[in-house]
Design a protein around this motif. Structure first.
Motif, PDB file in Angstrom:
ATOM      1  N   PHE A  26       0.830  -1.210   0.000  1.00 28.21           N
ATOM      2  CA  PHE A  26       0.000   0.000   0.000  1.00 28.21           C
ATOM      3  C   PHE A  26       0.865   1.261   0.000  1.00 28.21           C
ATOM      4  CE2 PHE A  26      -1.716   3.117   3.143  1.00 28.21           C
ATOM      5  CZ  PHE A  26      -2.624   3.748   2.307  1.00 28.21           C
ATOM      6  N   THR A  27       1.884   1.326   0.866  1.00 26.84           N
ATOM      7  CA  THR A  27       2.712   2.530   0.940  1.00 26.84           C
ATOM      8  C   THR A  27       3.485   2.754  -0.356  1.00 26.84           C
ATOM      9  OG1 THR A  27       4.495   1.278   2.024  1.00 26.84           O
ATOM     10  CG2 THR A  27       2.959   2.455   3.447  1.00 26.84           C
ATOM     11  N   TYR A  28       3.944   1.663  -0.983  1.00 24.37           N
ATOM     12  CA  TYR A  28       4.664   1.808  -2.258  1.00 24.37           C
ATOM     13  C   TYR A  28       3.722   2.287  -3.361  1.00 24.37           C
ATOM     14  CZ  TYR A  28       7.233   0.747  -6.508  1.00 24.37           C
ATOM     15  OH  TYR A  28       7.837   0.856  -7.733  1.00 24.37           O
ATOM     16  N   PHE A  29       2.556   1.678  -3.440  1.00 26.15           N
ATOM     17  CA  PHE A  29       1.599   2.067  -4.481  1.00 26.15           C
ATOM     18  C   PHE A  29       1.071   3.484  -4.237  1.00 26.15           C
ATOM     19  CE2 PHE A  29       2.044  -2.051  -5.999  1.00 26.15           C
ATOM     20  CZ  PHE A  29       1.258  -2.294  -7.109  1.00 26.15           C
ATOM     21  N   ASN A  30       1.015   3.899  -2.985  1.00 30.09           N
ATOM     22  CA  ASN A  30       0.577   5.267  -2.710  1.00 30.09           C
ATOM     23  C   ASN A  30       1.597   6.283  -3.224  1.00 30.09           C
ATOM     24  OD1 ASN A  30      -1.336   7.145  -1.498  1.00 30.09           O
ATOM     25  ND2 ASN A  30       0.266   7.536   0.028  1.00 30.09           N
ATOM     26  N   LYS A  31       2.894   5.955  -3.100  1.00 29.14           N
ATOM     27  CA  LYS A  31       3.926   6.839  -3.650  1.00 29.14           C
ATOM     28  C   LYS A  31       3.798   6.930  -5.164  1.00 29.14           C
ATOM     29  CE  LYS A  31       7.258   5.961   0.064  1.00 29.14           C
ATOM     30  NZ  LYS A  31       8.526   5.270   0.432  1.00 29.14           N
ATOM     31  N   LEU A  32       3.515   5.787  -5.811  1.00 28.87           N
ATOM     32  CA  LEU A  32       3.305   5.793  -7.258  1.00 28.87           C
ATOM     33  C   LEU A  32       2.099   6.660  -7.622  1.00 28.87           C
ATOM     34  CD1 LEU A  32       3.852   2.010  -8.165  1.00 28.87           C
ATOM     35  CD2 LEU A  32       5.478   3.887  -8.425  1.00 28.87           C
ATOM     36  N   ARG A  33       1.049   6.547  -6.818  1.00 26.41           N
ATOM     37  CA  ARG A  33      -0.162   7.349  -7.060  1.00 26.41           C
ATOM     38  C   ARG A  33       0.140   8.842  -6.969  1.00 26.41           C
ATOM     39  NH1 ARG A  33      -4.211   9.825  -3.874  1.00 26.41           N
ATOM     40  NH2 ARG A  33      -2.949   9.380  -2.025  1.00 26.41           N
ATOM     41  N   LEU A  34       0.890   9.223  -5.940  1.00 26.78           N
ATOM     42  CA  LEU A  34       1.232  10.636  -5.758  1.00 26.78           C
ATOM     43  C   LEU A  34       2.156  11.146  -6.861  1.00 26.78           C
ATOM     44  CD1 LEU A  34       1.761  10.657  -1.881  1.00 26.78           C
ATOM     45  CD2 LEU A  34      -0.210  11.518  -3.159  1.00 26.78           C
ATOM     46  N   ASP A  35       2.899  10.212  -7.484  1.00 27.27           N
ATOM     47  CA  ASP A  35       3.777  10.587  -8.605  1.00 27.27           C
ATOM     48  C   ASP A  35       3.035  10.608  -9.941  1.00 27.27           C
ATOM     49  OD1 ASP A  35       5.952  10.905  -6.966  1.00 27.27           O
ATOM     50  OD2 ASP A  35       6.735   8.881  -7.285  1.00 27.27           O
ATOM     51  N   GLY A  36       1.745  10.269  -9.916  1.00 26.79           N
ATOM     52  CA  GLY A  36       0.949  10.408 -11.133  1.00 26.79           C
ATOM     53  C   GLY A  36       0.432   9.131 -11.756  1.00 26.79           C
ATOM     54  N   ASP A  37       0.799   7.970 -11.212  1.00 26.76           N
ATOM     55  CA  ASP A  37       0.276   6.718 -11.770  1.00 26.76           C
ATOM     56  C   ASP A  37      -1.212   6.583 -11.459  1.00 26.76           C
ATOM     57  OD1 ASP A  37       2.416   4.880 -13.010  1.00 26.76           O
ATOM     58  OD2 ASP A  37       3.406   5.642 -11.213  1.00 26.76           O
ATOM     59  N   LEU A  38      -1.922   5.927 -12.373  1.00 24.52           N
ATOM     60  CA  LEU A  38      -3.377   5.772 -12.223  1.00 24.52           C
ATOM     61  C   LEU A  38      -3.671   4.635 -11.244  1.00 24.52           C
ATOM     62  CD1 LEU A  38      -4.515   6.228 -15.938  1.00 24.52           C
ATOM     63  CD2 LEU A  38      -4.556   7.917 -14.094  1.00 24.52           C
ATOM     64  N   ILE A  39      -3.652   4.966  -9.979  1.00 25.09           N
ATOM     65  CA  ILE A  39      -3.858   3.986  -8.910  1.00 25.09           C
ATOM     66  C   ILE A  39      -4.885   4.538  -7.924  1.00 25.09           C
ATOM     67  CG2 ILE A  39      -2.788   2.825  -6.935  1.00 25.09           C
ATOM     68  CD1 ILE A  39      -0.155   2.839  -8.527  1.00 25.09           C
ATOM     69  N   LYS A  40      -5.808   3.673  -7.540  1.00 19.94           N
ATOM     70  CA  LYS A  40      -6.775   4.015  -6.498  1.00 19.94           C
ATOM     71  C   LYS A  40      -6.830   2.879  -5.480  1.00 19.94           C
ATOM     72  CE  LYS A  40      -9.782   7.027  -9.246  1.00 19.94           C
ATOM     73  NZ  LYS A  40     -11.186   7.295  -9.698  1.00 19.94           N
TER      74      LYS A  40
END
Length: 425
Positions: A26-40
């Motif tokens: 979750f913490t890794y994917f949240n960083k990706l989300r904040l960097d612009g990846d399409l993740i929810k």
């Protein structure tokens, strides 16, 4: 859109085992989300179904685990007198009963809506959902199966083990029934499985083949074990110092029948019978689980191991690090594992481990540690006695661990999963 389904940490589960893995992903994917990846992120509520987590809910989870409540270590002799529970106010009881009744009604209404295919959810056709947790009591995958029949939704499932299916004697009957049903559903709807070891991959492959399920692709993603790097301040409470002022061995695990604490108890009885001098304490570090009440009563009532085998519950990460770093070596006699994270944690902190030779454990410990049949208490007694009388052997092993062991990082776990998901898209 990539969705990460949070089934454990959204309920603020304790960070051990599967919830820890879910949190790190979750913490890794949240960083990706904040960097612009399409993740929810989403979670499941039995009263209303799947729902997207908003920014406030995401931050609430992050804040909760970034600042965990540090509890004092609880040394338990199992039958010690418990504090009497204060009686709840009559009106509070009524309020709780009314809330339970309302929740039950809402769950039934939602279940009826599912059967009639009236399902509200945040997913769109072409989305991809990752399930990195596990809750076999939840109806989340029952509902996902209905959703997938209506839209094109790809589902990736992290499979940590299929122990309830392969070893029903080691789990509660109800857990076996629920898991079998859950696994059959996963086999029907998963588009990809990600396993945490070659052992689990093989077990899952054989299960799918034996039961004539579709040939779902399976990938391997080793788990990280670097939680130790996140906590700079090592706990050193007076209680902890008192526990560790004398030499001790350590077994980190929930106390349940599968983890096989009994073999260490029997081994220690043999060493006591032999009058082995300067026998250190064994600390059983973990919560009490299932199918072990008789064992715990026996352990508590056996004066031969009084002050020799202690149970430690509610141990914080800081305290756990301290215990790892100051023990003589660790023990892990589990009958079967999907991975064996405490073995990896022990090695990551430079500590030698004596482990079971079954399932995934040789895969995790490799040649850095030694292995014994988990059912052979005499062999455990002999090897423990050898290690205690030959500290240079342990020291040499730990020198090799520090020089050559490379722990997997949680960053690598997240990166591997994300790359697999991008390839699936």
């Amino acid at each position: 859109m990539i969705w990460l389904h949070l089934s454990n940490i959204s309920q603020f589960a304790r960070l051990s085992g599967i919830p820890r893995t879910e949190y790190e992903i979750f913490t890794y994917f949240n960083k990706l989300r904040l960097d612009g990846d399409l993740i929810k992120f989403c979670t499941y509520d039995a009263k209303s179904g799947f729902k997207e987590l908003d920014e406030n809910q995401i931050n609430k989870i992050l804040d909760f685990y970034a600042n965990p409540e540090e509890k004092n270590i609880n040394v338990n002799d199992y039958n010690s007198k418990r504090h009497l529970r204060t009686r709840k106010n009559f009106f509070v009881k009524i309020k709780v009963k009314c809330k339970k009744m309302l929740n039950s009604i809402l769950k039934r209404i939602h279940l009826i809506n599912i059967y009639f295919n009236r399902i509200n959810h945040p997913f769109e056709s072409g989305d991809l959902l990752i399930s990195s947790g596990l809750n076999i009591k939840s109806r989340d995958f029952f509902e996902l199966e209905k959703i997938k029949s209506n839209i094109q939704l790809k589902i990736t499932v992290l499979c940590y083990d299929i122990i309830p299916e392969k070893h029903p004697e080691l789990v509660k009957k109800q857990a076996n029934i629920l898991f079998k049903k859950h696994l059959k559903r996963l086999a029907r709807i998963a588009d990809l499985f990600c396993c945490n070891s070659e052992y689990v991959e093989k077990e899952l492959y054989n299960y799918l083949q034996h039961n004539n399920h579709k040939k779902t692709p399976i990938k391997i993603i080793p788990l990280g074990c670097q939680f130790v790097n996140k906590y700079a301040n090592i706990a050193n409470s007076p209680k902890l110092k008192e526990l560790t002022e004398h030499p001790y061995l350590m077994f980190v695990s929930t106390i349940e029948i599968r983890k096989n604490h009994q073999v260490l108890y029997r081994a220690y009885l043999e060493l006591i019978e032999k009058k082995v001098s300067n026998l250190p304490k064994i600390l059983f570090v973990g919560r009490k689980g299932w199918l072990v009440n008789d064992f715990l009563n026996q352990l508590n009532n056996d004066i031969r191991v009084k002050d020799k085998i202690l149970i430690l519950e509610d141990v914080s990460d800081n305290e756990l690090i301290y215990l790892y770093k100051n023990c003589m070596f660790t023990l892990f006699p589990s009958i079967v594992e999907g991975y064996g994270l405490p073995v990896a944690e022990s090695l990551a902190l430079g500590k030698y481990c004596l482990a079971s030779n079954r399932s995934s454990l040789p895969e995790v410990g490799k040649d850095f540690i030694d292995y014994i049949d988990p059912y052979d208490s005499e062999a455990w007694a002999r090897q423990i006695e050898f290690l205690l009388s030959h500290p240079e052997y342990v020291s040499n092993k730990e020198d090799l661990i520090r020089l050559n062991y490379r722990p997997n990082s949680w960053l690598e776990t997240g990166q591997s999963l994300f790359q697999i998901i991008k390839d699936l898209e």
